[in-house]
Scaffold this motif. Structure first.
Motif, mmCIF file in Angstrom:
data_model
loop_
_atom_site.group_PDB
_atom_site.id
_atom_site.type_symbol
_atom_site.label_atom_id
_atom_site.label_comp_id
_atom_site.label_asym_id
_atom_site.label_seq_id
_atom_site.Cartn_x
_atom_site.Cartn_y
_atom_site.Cartn_z
ATOM 1 N N ILE A 1 0.851 -1.187 0.000
ATOM 2 C CA ILE A 1 0.000 0.000 0.000
ATOM 3 C C ILE A 1 0.889 1.241 0.000
ATOM 4 O O ILE A 1 0.721 2.144 -0.810
ATOM 5 N N ALA A 2 1.846 1.276 0.909
ATOM 6 C CA ALA A 2 2.790 2.399 0.979
ATOM 7 C C ALA A 2 4.152 1.880 1.405
ATOM 8 O O ALA A 2 4.250 1.009 2.273
ATOM 9 N N ARG A 3 5.206 2.427 0.785
ATOM 10 C CA ARG A 3 6.588 2.071 1.115
ATOM 11 C C ARG A 3 7.360 3.339 1.449
ATOM 12 O O ARG A 3 6.923 4.447 1.159
ATOM 13 N N GLY A 4 8.532 3.171 2.054
ATOM 14 C CA GLY A 4 9.384 4.312 2.365
ATOM 15 C C GLY A 4 8.747 5.281 3.341
ATOM 16 O O GLY A 4 8.990 6.487 3.280
ATOM 17 N N MET A 5 7.944 4.750 4.263
ATOM 18 C CA MET A 5 7.239 5.598 5.221
ATOM 19 C C MET A 5 8.184 6.054 6.331
ATOM 20 O O MET A 5 9.130 5.355 6.695
ATOM 21 N N THR A 6 7.915 7.234 6.871
ATOM 22 C CA THR A 6 8.645 7.678 8.053
ATOM 23 C C THR A 6 8.126 6.895 9.258
ATOM 24 O O THR A 6 7.070 6.249 9.210
ATOM 25 N N LEU A 7 8.874 6.950 10.348
ATOM 26 C CA LEU A 7 8.441 6.265 11.568
ATOM 27 C C LEU A 7 7.075 6.768 12.026
ATOM 28 O O LEU A 7 6.216 5.984 12.445
ATOM 29 N N GLU A 8 6.859 8.080 11.912
ATOM 30 C CA GLU A 8 5.585 8.658 12.343
ATOM 31 C C GLU A 8 4.441 8.197 11.434
ATOM 32 O O GLU A 8 3.364 7.820 11.915
ATOM 33 N N GLN A 9 4.662 8.244 10.126
ATOM 34 C CA GLN A 9 3.638 7.787 9.188
ATOM 35 C C GLN A 9 3.287 6.326 9.435
ATOM 36 O O GLN A 9 2.114 5.946 9.467
ATOM 37 N N HIS A 10 4.310 5.538 9.623
ATOM 38 C CA HIS A 10 4.106 4.099 9.829
ATOM 39 C C HIS A 10 3.322 3.839 11.112
ATOM 40 O O HIS A 10 2.376 3.036 11.127
ATOM 41 N N ALA A 11 3.690 4.518 12.183
ATOM 42 C CA ALA A 11 3.022 4.316 13.471
ATOM 43 C C ALA A 11 1.538 4.704 13.390
ATOM 44 O O ALA A 11 0.662 3.979 13.876
ATOM 45 N N LEU A 12 1.255 5.836 12.761
ATOM 46 C CA LEU A 12 -0.130 6.288 12.635
ATOM 47 C C LEU A 12 -0.949 5.329 11.766
ATOM 48 O O LEU A 12 -2.064 4.943 12.129
ATOM 49 N N ALA A 13 -0.383 4.955 10.637
ATOM 50 C CA ALA A 13 -1.106 4.090 9.711
ATOM 51 C C ALA A 13 -1.333 2.706 10.312
ATOM 52 O O ALA A 13 -2.434 2.143 10.195
ATOM 53 N N TRP A 14 -0.327 2.162 10.954
ATOM 54 C CA TRP A 14 -0.452 0.821 11.516
ATOM 55 C C TRP A 14 -1.481 0.788 12.645
ATOM 56 O O TRP A 14 -2.250 -0.167 12.761
ATOM 57 N N ALA A 15 -1.505 1.842 13.447
ATOM 58 C CA ALA A 15 -2.512 1.916 14.516
ATOM 59 C C ALA A 15 -3.924 1.911 13.935
ATOM 60 O O ALA A 15 -4.847 1.314 14.500
ATOM 61 N N ASP A 16 -4.103 2.570 12.784
ATOM 62 C CA ASP A 16 -5.425 2.645 12.157
ATOM 63 C C ASP A 16 -5.801 1.383 11.395
ATOM 64 O O ASP A 16 -6.989 1.047 11.300
ATOM 65 N N TRP A 17 -4.806 0.676 10.823
ATOM 66 C CA TRP A 17 -5.090 -0.359 9.834
ATOM 67 C C TRP A 17 -4.766 -1.783 10.271
ATOM 68 O O TRP A 17 -5.107 -2.730 9.567
ATOM 69 N N GLN A 18 -4.121 -1.962 11.407
ATOM 70 C CA GLN A 18 -3.639 -3.303 11.748
ATOM 71 C C GLN A 18 -4.764 -4.324 11.902
ATOM 72 O O GLN A 18 -4.556 -5.528 11.705
#
Length: 197
Positions: free
Chosen positions: A126-143
């Motif tokens: 879906i998305a690659r090369g994410m920053t730590l902040e982007q990854h943390a926010l997205a994973w919390a929403d989508w896991q």
């Protein structure tokens, strides 16, 4: 004779319906989390990429078509969301068929291609090369996001782009390799890859 260096990229494309679904995820990641690269690339399963001169391209395509005759079409089942560092992806439940294809291609092609990279964990990014902040926010929403969908896998697509240019080039679609299951895999096929790739 001038030998042009190309990057070759071998992929599996989902059905049009699945592509539309995952593109909607990609566009959401771009807007919600600022993942600006997320919706640039169409949804796909990466199989292999390598650098190679183009003078052997026709032999590469011919041998991939022969390989496709040893593979029977199958159904890929999607199952939720997964993650790597810097990446969020759609997971695939039945990875066995895909890992088998990758393993067999690796055995055939690795000795003769220049530094091929085989992607041994099949998924649809879906998305690659994410920053730590982007990854943390997205994973919390989508896991815990559930996806129950499937599509027929019946071909590989070979893409190519010119390297050593000032600008990053788009990939061109140069061949479609159908899965027909007409032939069974044999040692002779492996020998053919090693001698005429």
């Amino acid at each position: 004779m001038k030998l042009n260096p190309y990057e070759y990229f071998l992929i599996i494309s989902p059905s049009e319906e699945i592509c539309k679904l995952i593109m909607s995820y990609k566009q959401y990641f771009t807007k919600r989390y600022g993942c600006t690269m997320a919706d640039i690339f169409k949804p796909h399963i990466s199989i292999m990429n390598c650098l190679q001169s183009n003078y052997r391209e026709s032999r590469l395509v011919d041998n991939l078509i022969r390989f496709g005759k040893t593979v029977e079409p199958f159904t890929a089942e999607l199952n939720g969301i997964g993650q790597f560092p810097e990446t969020v992806f759609v997971d695939i439940y039945n990875k066995y068929h895909l890992t088998q294809i990758i393993m067999e291609l690796s055995q055939f092609a690795r000795p003769v291609l220049y530094k091929p990279q085989f992607h041994t964990t099949p998924h649809i990014s879906i998305a690659r090369g994410m920053t730590l902040e982007q990854h943390a926010l997205a994973w919390a929403d989508w896991q815990n996001h559930e996806i129950e969908a499937s599509f027929e896998v019946n071909e590989l697509t070979l893409l190519r782009r010119l390297m050593n240019t000032k600008r990053i080039q788009k990939f061109d679609n140069i061949a479609t390799i159908p899965f027909t299951g007409e032939e069974i895999s044999s040692p002779q096929l492996s020998l053919d890859f090693k001698t005429i790739f």
